[in-house]
Design an enzyme around this catalytic site. Structure first.
Site: not given
Lengths: 411, 375
Positions: A134, A137, A169, A254, A394
């Protein structure tokens, strides 16, 4: 505890029996080598081959992709993946290596992929032949995911990609990547588009994969650099500029909050696959001396262990209550808590295990005197992967506050 | 016995829960509650027992006190999950009434076998009741009564008796030479004096009840056994009340955080407010899932009912404390006033938090079951 089998409809009951029969003869033996905590830390070809063989045989037996259409290599069943998952867990099978493919790429492809693409990619994804990763980020885009800068420049029917993805990953084993790209620099969310791109076949031809080492000492995630990688427009999922909506589907799955149940196996007991749960914590507390007696007899530790047991049971019961609409205040309220709770409860439980272990918690993997072969410090550190990845705790609290409690957006 | 996946929460249970929510919404607003119980803020006033008997009468006519009474005693004999659904809604309304007290007595009577049937029939006909078994130190151990029984006469005092001034009957646990027995007696029988306690919670009343040579009917010789069997339901129902009330606290405080602005933003924009409100929601949901699991166990997995009920009440007690604390804090200055409604739920929840064992007490009992007892 609930007995799910008693609630099966006829299709599910028959399928469950099929799973049981097959697993009885085909659950693989434990490997002689160490397996990491999850697929995200697979380091060696040996580990990968063992796990890929398992996924392939489970797929061939119809236990993977059960609820997907037959045309895309699925089983064409309804609400049966959960049954297969329960039975695979009961049989203590290994986990599946193509976790990102199964959990994130497949549901997104099904919803947004073009027909030919789905027919080509999904069967190979379910069988584990193609491993997926994936690309969301970036170095400059973490919690603020919609700010990604990796750019796709239009060139006729093709796109030319340049940029830098991180925390990727399985990229070192991956054939394909789901990727969020910027196709328009003049707007933020509306400037994003979603693609699938080849990785292994494009290595050194526009793609390079460099391993990153985790705080645990393990590898498994990477940075991926794109230099003029050219891909066809047919690899786009969803409309141009709708990348954010497509990514939302991926992220919901996810976080275990999507519509399709992810094929998931596990349960195999292995000295090295150590779960941060209270069963293992209590086992540790029984074996550990604490101030002159067994830790399990210390009143303060008992209280704290019970706190964890209660929360762990509550998380299971939340899952169960999700299936009882009459007991829900809001349709997404429990599902959106799932990832947050799972990761935070495991973090608290493993942190407590280190306190129970006391001085022995200083001993790490490979030390012959370490309790549970040094797995607890590894388990504890690994939980930070889960409280950070897939939207930090968060960000999860922002989502819950905004979507469920309708509080003003914090941005 | 295994639990059904859907907790056995039937369509009927769902209907009862929905109609209870509508009933309280239509007939008993928080504004009405405030006018009824908080009319007088003078802390030197005599202890009161303020409640709406007409509404309670309607509730009786709807058959809601019959739900837990076994069919053999002319009740409806519904599973505990259905009762929990009703109690959750009564808790959401913070409705002052002897519903929980009567349910508590009902579960104990049902655990007495045939000898409890006559008393259960009284409940089925509309009688209200409460348990009298706690000592002056407030011990939640079931055997710690201060009341004694000799030749069917009760003497001594039962403390922390819930809603004592609203009920017709007392179910008393008393020590005899041979152990503990349960007695069924009218709350105004000769020799009984109800001393009202001055309590914080405005939505309940509480008393210590003195017995002086009170003639009472013994209905269960092995009182402790009946209490042990019934208490998982009692803990679970109180926990159900707590999650209903906590949901009111969450929704009310969230609404305030959406509308009140400071620094040109609604309060809920600020993560110092948003994230703790999310944590209140998380705690409520954990407790709620545990409540329905425990309620389901009462009927389908009784051998684990105590274990699950300890989990539910421990979780609910923590929820009561945290939701209350945040509800007052996030309302700011107005939240600290008598006039603001959040004080009513704050006080009710602090009472519920400790009643029949606080979180630490339940975790210790749970540990005894899961880990084995320690000296």
């Amino acid at each position: 505890m609930s007995d799910s089998a008693s609630k099966d409809n006829p299709e599910q009951a028959e399928f469950r029996q099929h799973c049981r029969d097959w697993l009885c003869d085909n659950t693989p033996a434990e490997p002689s080598f160490r397996l990491p905590i999850s697929a995200l830390e697979i380091m060696t070809e040996e580990q990968l081959t063992y796990l890929k063989d398992w996924q392939k045989s489970a797929y061939d037996a119809g236990l993977v992709g059960c609820d997907y259409p037959v045309a895309y290599g699925g089983g064409g069943r309804t609400n049966c993946q959960r049954i297969a998952n329960e039975e695979m867990h009961r049989a203590k099978t290994p986990y599946m290596p193509n976790i990102i493919g199964l959990g994130m790429a497949a549901p997104t492809l099904l919803q947004y992929g073009q027909e030919e693409l789905k027919k080509h990619l999904l069967p190979r994804l379910f069988s584990g032949e193609d491993i997926w990763c994936q690309g969301f980020s970036e170095p400059g885009s973490g919690s603020d995911l919609a700010s990604v800068q990796t750019f796709a420049q239009r060139d006729g029917d093709a796109w030319v990609i340049n940029g830098h993805k991180v925390w990727t990953s399985l990229a070192h084993f991956a054939a394909w990547m789901i990727i969020l790209l910027r196709t328009d620099k003049t707007q933020k969310h509306g400037g994003l588009s979603y693609f699938v791109v080849p990785i292994s076949s494009a290595l050194d031809q526009g793609v390079s994969v460099k391993p990153l080492i985790k705080m645990t000492g393990e590898t498994g995630f990477n940075e991926v650099l794109f230099e003029d990688l050219e891909v066809d427009d047919g690899l786009r999922l969803g409309a141009l500029g709708h990348g954010w909506q497509v990514a939302t589907t991926t992220l919901l799955h996810e976080r275990d909050a999507g519509e399709l149940v992810t094929p998931r196996s596990g349960g195999m007991k292995n000295a090295a696959t150590h779960n941060a749960n209270t069963t293992n914590l209590i086992d540790l507390a029984r074996k550990t001396q604490y101030n002159g007696k067994a830790a399990v007899e210390d009143p303060l530790l008992r209280d704290r262990i019970m706190r964890q047991l209660i929360r762990e049971t509550a998380l299971e019961e939340n899952q169960r209550r999700t299936r009882v609409p009459a007991l829900l205040e809001h349709p997404a309220r429990l599902q959106l808590q799932n990832k947050l709770l799972r990761s935070e409860i495991a973090q608290e439980t493993s942190a407590l295990a280190l306190e129970v272990a006391g001085a022995s918690a200083s001993l790490y993997l490979g030390d012959q005197n370490a309790p549970a072969a040094g797995q607890w410090p590894l388990a504890y550190m690994s939980t930070y992967g889960n409280t950070i990845a897939a939207g930090t705790s968060e960000v999860q609290r922002n989502i819950l506050g905004e979507r469920v409690l309708s509080l003003a957006k914090s941005k | 016995m295994a639990q059904p996946d859907d907790y056995g929460f039937s369509e009927e249970a769902s209907l009862i829960k929905d109609s209870a929510r509508k009933f309280f919404k239509n007939n008993f607003s928080t504004d009405k509650l405030h006018r009824m119980v908080a009319d007088n803020s003078d802390s030197s006033r005599a202890p009161e027992s303020l409640w709406n008997k007409e509404l309670w009468q309607q509730l009786l006519e709807l058959g809601w006190t019959l739900l837990a009474v076994p069919e053999s005693a002319e009740g409806l004999g519904l599973p505990a999950v259905a009762v929990a659904g009703l109690v959750e809604e009564a808790g959401r309304a913070a409705f002052p009434c002897p519903l929980l007290a009567t349910l508590n007595a009902t579960y104990v009577l049902a655990a007495c076998g045939d000898s409890g049937n006559a008393a259960l029939k009284e409940i089925a006909e509309g009688a209200t009741a409460t348990l009298a078994l706690t000592n002056r130190t407030g011990s939640w151990r079931l055997q710690d009564t201060e009341v004694s029984a000799t030749q069917r006469k009760l003497n001594g005092t039962a403390w922390f008796v819930q809603d004592a001034r609203k009920v017709d009957r007392l179910l008393v646990c008393a020590k005899k030479d041979t152990g503990h027995s349960l007695y069924w007696v009218a709350s105004d029988a000769p020799g009984i004096t109800v001393h009202a306690d001055r309590i914080v919670d405005l939505t309940r009343d509480q008393a210590h009840v003195e017995f002086l040579d009170v003639e009472a009917e013994e209905i269960c010789e092995d009182g402790l056994k009946a209490l042990e069997q019934a208490f998982p339901a009692i803990w679970t129902m109180l926990a159900a009340d707590v999650i209903g009330a906590a949901e009111w606290q969450l929704q009310t405080t969230t609404e305030y955080a959406r509308t009140r602005t400071q620094f040109e933003r609604p309060l809920g924009f600020f993560q110092a407010v948003k994230h703790p409100l999310v944590d209140v929601m998380i705690q409520i949901d954990e407790a709620k899932s545990l409540v329905y699991n425990a309620a389901c166990a009462i009927d389908h997995e009784p051998q684990r009912a105590a274990e699950y009920a300890h989990m539910a009440k421990a979780s609910a007690s923590e929820t009561a404390a945290f939701a209350s604390s945040r509800s007052v804090q996030f309302h700011g200055g107005i939240g600290y006033t008598w006039e603001c409604f959040v004080q009513l739920y704050f006080k009710r929840q602090k009472h519920s938090q400790l009643l029949w064992g606080d979180a630490a007490w339940h975790r210790a009992r749970l540990a005894d079951i899961v880990l084995g007892k320690i000296d």
